[in-house]
Structure formats: C-alpha cells, structure tokens
Design a protein around this motif. Structure first.
Motif, PDB file in Angstrom:
ATOM      1  N   PHE A 172       0.843  -1.196   0.000  1.00 57.57           N
ATOM      2  CA  PHE A 172       0.000   0.000   0.000  1.00 57.57           C
ATOM      3  C   PHE A 172       0.881   1.251   0.000  1.00 57.57           C
ATOM      4  CE2 PHE A 172       0.377  -1.808   4.195  1.00 57.57           C
ATOM      5  CZ  PHE A 172       0.703  -0.756   5.033  1.00 57.57           C
ATOM      6  N   LEU A 182      -1.364   6.002   0.389  1.00 52.57           N
ATOM      7  CA  LEU A 182      -2.211   5.929   1.577  1.00 52.57           C
ATOM      8  C   LEU A 182      -3.531   6.681   1.430  1.00 52.57           C
ATOM      9  CD1 LEU A 182       0.574   6.384   4.255  1.00 52.57           C
ATOM     10  CD2 LEU A 182      -0.608   4.275   3.662  1.00 52.57           C
ATOM     11  N   ASP A 207      -7.261  -0.042   0.054  1.00 49.64           N
ATOM     12  CA  ASP A 207      -6.351  -1.164  -0.186  1.00 49.64           C
ATOM     13  C   ASP A 207      -6.914  -2.045  -1.305  1.00 49.64           C
ATOM     14  OD1 ASP A 207      -4.556  -3.239  -0.080  1.00 49.64           O
ATOM     15  OD2 ASP A 207      -5.126  -3.931   1.912  1.00 49.64           O
ATOM     16  N   LEU A 226      -5.541  -5.409   4.372  1.00 52.38           N
ATOM     17  CA  LEU A 226      -5.766  -4.610   5.577  1.00 52.38           C
ATOM     18  C   LEU A 226      -7.198  -4.727   6.096  1.00 52.38           C
ATOM     19  CD1 LEU A 226      -3.683  -1.390   4.830  1.00 52.38           C
ATOM     20  CD2 LEU A 226      -3.205  -3.150   6.516  1.00 52.38           C
ATOM     21  N   CYS A 236      -6.196   3.722   2.746  1.00 47.51           N
ATOM     22  CA  CYS A 236      -5.270   2.800   3.414  1.00 47.51           C
ATOM     23  C   CYS A 236      -4.750   3.359   4.731  1.00 47.51           C
ATOM     24  CB  CYS A 236      -4.082   2.492   2.507  1.00 47.51           C
ATOM     25  SG  CYS A 236      -4.414   1.246   1.279  1.00 47.51           S
ATOM     26  N   CYS A 283      -7.308   2.496   7.364  1.00 51.00           N
ATOM     27  CA  CYS A 283      -7.365   1.054   7.556  1.00 51.00           C
ATOM     28  C   CYS A 283      -6.102   0.555   8.262  1.00 51.00           C
ATOM     29  CB  CYS A 283      -7.552   0.367   6.210  1.00 51.00           C
ATOM     30  SG  CYS A 283      -8.175  -1.292   6.347  1.00 51.00           S
TER      31      CYS A 283
END
Length: 118
Positions: free
Chosen positions: A25, A28, A32, A37, A85, A88
C-alpha cells in the motif's frame, strides 16, 4: 449538475500520503486494492471477540450480545475496504495493539506483577 472528482484530482491535505506508504500500500489516500488490511482488521477483531466471550454457560443476553458484535465485526470489513489505506492501517495497528494488550493482561504473572486481582 454533480461535480465528479477522481481520487487523483482530489485535494490532499498532506501530499506525502500519496507516496509514503509501505509494502503493497504505497498510496495511503486510496483504499487497499488487495483487501489485506480490511480483512486483517476484521479477523483481529473477531479473534479478540471470541477470546473475550469464552463463557461456560452464557445467558441468552450474552449470546445475543456476542452475535451482535460478530455482525458488527463483519460489517467493519466492507467499511474498512472503502476507506483510505491510512485509516485502515491505523485501525489494523490499533486492533493489533489492543489484542496484544488483551493477551498480556490475561497472563497471571503479568497481573500479579502489576498488582491486579486474579
């Protein structure tokens, strides 16, 4: 008329989030794509839930509560799959830390060292 903005065009408060990711990942700011994740968030929370609710003869209310929390954990996975991401990853790290703390505080030696009741 609706204005459609693609993720590449959306404003980012911290531009480094687009390039400072790690492993699979790297961006960000997007969800994902591998679902690793979101699944890890759900799995960690589900394992922790099952370990916390180990009761020999649960009441009906305790059974209902456990099933509600199971459902909440399952609902958490698709939610985690659509957030960036960064969120997460934060949830996964937070869940993992909470799980480690839970396991540590279950150990009778740690509890007695900290002066906690059995």
């Amino acid at each position: 008329m609706l204005l459609c903005i693609t993720p590449a065009e959306s404003p980012v408060l911290c531009p480094g989030l687009r390039t400072e990711g790690t492993l699979w990942f790297t961006d960000l700011t997007v969800p994902d794509p591998t679902f690793i994740l979101p699944l890890s968030v759900g799995l960690i929370n589900l394992i922790m839930l099952e370990m916390q609710f180990k009761i020999q003869s649960p009441t009906k209310l305790q059974k209902v509560a456990k099933n509600v929390w199971r459902g909440t954990t399952v609902i958490l996975i698709p939610i985690a799959a659509i957030v960036p991401c960064s969120m997460c990853f934060y949830w996964a790290c937070s869940s993992l830390f909470t799980f480690a703390q839970f396991l540590l505080l279950r150990d009778s030696r740690v509890r007695s060292a900290l002066g906690m009741p059995k």
